[in-house]
Design a protein around this motif. Structure first.
Motif, PDB file in Angstrom:
ATOM      1  N   HIS A 231      45.946  43.959  40.879  1.00 38.26           N
ATOM      2  CA  HIS A 231      45.168  44.454  39.756  1.00 38.26           C
ATOM      3  C   HIS A 231      45.216  43.516  38.565  1.00 38.26           C
ATOM      4  O   HIS A 231      44.259  43.429  37.793  1.00 38.26           O
ATOM      5  N   ASP A 232      46.319  42.811  38.394  1.00 40.70           N
ATOM      6  CA  ASP A 232      46.393  41.835  37.311  1.00 40.70           C
ATOM      7  C   ASP A 232      45.530  40.623  37.622  1.00 40.70           C
ATOM      8  O   ASP A 232      44.714  40.203  36.805  1.00 40.70           O
ATOM      9  N   CYS A 233      45.683  40.060  38.821  1.00 48.85           N
ATOM     10  CA  CYS A 233      44.984  38.824  39.162  1.00 48.85           C
ATOM     11  C   CYS A 233      43.472  39.002  39.263  1.00 48.85           C
ATOM     12  O   CYS A 233      42.719  38.041  39.065  1.00 48.85           O
TER      13      CYS A 233
ATOM     14  N   ALA B 228      32.862  44.209  49.120  1.00 46.31           N
ATOM     15  CA  ALA B 228      34.236  43.689  49.097  1.00 46.31           C
ATOM     16  C   ALA B 228      34.221  42.171  49.248  1.00 46.31           C
ATOM     17  O   ALA B 228      34.957  41.458  48.555  1.00 46.31           O
ATOM     18  N   ILE B 229      33.392  41.676  50.149  1.00 51.29           N
ATOM     19  CA  ILE B 229      33.275  40.226  50.340  1.00 51.29           C
ATOM     20  C   ILE B 229      32.847  39.567  49.035  1.00 51.29           C
ATOM     21  O   ILE B 229      33.388  38.536  48.624  1.00 51.29           O
TER      22      ILE B 229
ATOM     23  N   GLN C 202      36.576  35.857  43.054  1.00 54.69           N
ATOM     24  CA  GLN C 202      37.936  35.406  42.730  1.00 54.69           C
ATOM     25  C   GLN C 202      38.282  34.094  43.449  1.00 54.69           C
ATOM     26  O   GLN C 202      39.431  33.647  43.405  1.00 54.69           O
ATOM     27  N   GLY C 203      37.303  33.516  44.139  1.00 50.47           N
ATOM     28  CA  GLY C 203      37.552  32.285  44.871  1.00 50.47           C
ATOM     29  C   GLY C 203      38.188  32.507  46.229  1.00 50.47           C
ATOM     30  O   GLY C 203      38.793  31.595  46.803  1.00 50.47           O
TER      31      GLY C 203
ATOM     32  N   ARG D 117      43.037  31.943  39.680  1.00 51.94           N
ATOM     33  CA  ARG D 117      42.742  31.801  38.245  1.00 51.94           C
ATOM     34  C   ARG D 117      44.031  32.070  37.472  1.00 51.94           C
ATOM     35  O   ARG D 117      44.728  33.044  37.729  1.00 51.94           O
ATOM     36  N   PHE D 118      44.336  31.217  36.513  1.00 54.40           N
ATOM     37  CA  PHE D 118      45.566  31.376  35.744  1.00 54.40           C
ATOM     38  C   PHE D 118      45.474  30.524  34.488  1.00 54.40           C
ATOM     39  O   PHE D 118      44.591  29.669  34.349  1.00 54.40           O
ATOM     40  N   LEU D 119      46.393  30.736  33.577  1.00 57.40           N
ATOM     41  CA  LEU D 119      46.523  29.920  32.374  1.00 57.40           C
ATOM     42  C   LEU D 119      47.722  29.003  32.548  1.00 57.40           C
ATOM     43  O   LEU D 119      48.732  29.395  33.134  1.00 57.40           O
TER      44      LEU D 119
END
Length: 312
Positions: A62-64, A165-166, A172-173, A292-294
């Motif tokens: 849920h976070d990502c 869903a796909i 999200q890559g 995905r991230f910082l």
């Protein structure tokens, strides 16, 4: 070491750009005990409550899925300032106190060094292994986000069609294989409220014995819960795949993955080969955590995972 080497190879092969920003052993010098502190906190909780596996997996997903793996889900709402925790799909997320305890110990050991985003990723990795799933290495170096808004939350629900869903995972890559692996792996542990599976209970194609069992269980008051994987509900394994092939998927999306031509083959391959499932799940979890991230100077390293450093 062998498992770490295999996962490292997979990561380098699939995610070279991300590896330039995140790395294995990121806290080796700045906080050498970082990963062992998180592991100990998770192990202590797991010994008392095996359901924490599903809780941490859900928290991580849920976070990502909202603006990337940046611990935005952990921010507490304040009067006049809602956060992602206020969004409906996040009402069932729990286990925040595990992250809080790890953060408390890390701040005492290495102040303002280890991000909450990395704690969530490491804790999820550790609890998967404790629950019988694969052991894998994760790169670290994420930073914590500066935004947490319920309006950003748009998560796949239990009745989502396979096509949707796909598409959601592609945003999200993540590809079709990743989607099937993460959905089935994530649902291999945990429970769901009866109110969310009424469509399956009413489905005449559900295997008769399970259908009768669920009808009986769901008659109880106060919206009871039932296991998503009736075979091995506390183990991260391929048990749910075997259930799905027998029309015993409790959640609509799980059963749909066993029927759709684009995904049935993946379910079948996992059902017959738990080692393959474990390998793919480890790879998909690393990919999810690096989609995905910082990093670098973006975001911040929170002192308290529930509050932005500026107190807003």
């Amino acid at each position: 070491m062998k498992a770490i080497a295999v996962t490292f190879f997979l990561f380098c092969f699939v995610f070279p750009a991300a590896l330039a920003q995140l790395r294995f052993g990121f806290y080796g010098r700045s906080c050498p005990r970082a990963e062992s502190i998180v592991a100990n906190v998770v192990a202590n909780r797991f010994r008392r409550d095996r359901s924490i596996t599903a809780a941490l997996l859900r928290m991580h997903f849920h976070d990502c899925f909202v603006r990337g793996c940046d611990a935005s889900l952990l921010i507490d709402p304040r009067p006049g300032r809602p956060s992602e925790k206020n969004a409906g799909p996040n009402g069932s997320v729990r286990g925040y106190e595990v992250i809080d305890e790890a953060k408390r110990q890390l701040e005492a050991q290495c102040p303002r060094t280890v991000s909450c985003a990395d704690i969530v990723t490491l804790a999820t990795r550790d609890v998967v292994a404790l629950a019988g799933g694969p052991r894998y290495a994760v790169p670290t170096g994420r930073r914590d986000g500066l935004r947490s808004n319920p309006a950003d939350v748009n998560l796949p629900g239990p009745t989502i069609p396979v096509t949707a869903a796909i598409q959601a995972f592609a945003a999200q890559g993540l590809n079709v294989n990743d989607m099937v692996t993460l959905v089935i792996g994530g649902h291999s542990v945990g429970v769901i409220h009866c109110s969310l599976i009424q469509d399956r209970i009413a489905d005449p194609s559900m295997e008769r014995t399970l259908n009768a069992q669920l009808r009986n269980q769901c008659r109880a008051p106060n919206d009871p819960t039932v296991f998503l994987d009736q075979r091995t509900p506390f183990i991260v394994d391929n048990g749910l795949c075997l259930e799905v092939l027998r029309q015993r998927g409790v959640m609509r999306i799980d059963q749909s993955l066993g029927l759709d031509g684009r995904t049935r083959g993946i379910i079948s391959s996992f059902a017959s080969n738990n080692a393959l499932f474990r390998q793919r799940f480890a790879q998909a979890m690393v990919k999810l955590g690096t989609s995905r991230f910082l990093s670098g100077r973006a975001g911040e390293i929170r002192r308290n995972c529930r509050v932005f450093n500026n107190g807003r």
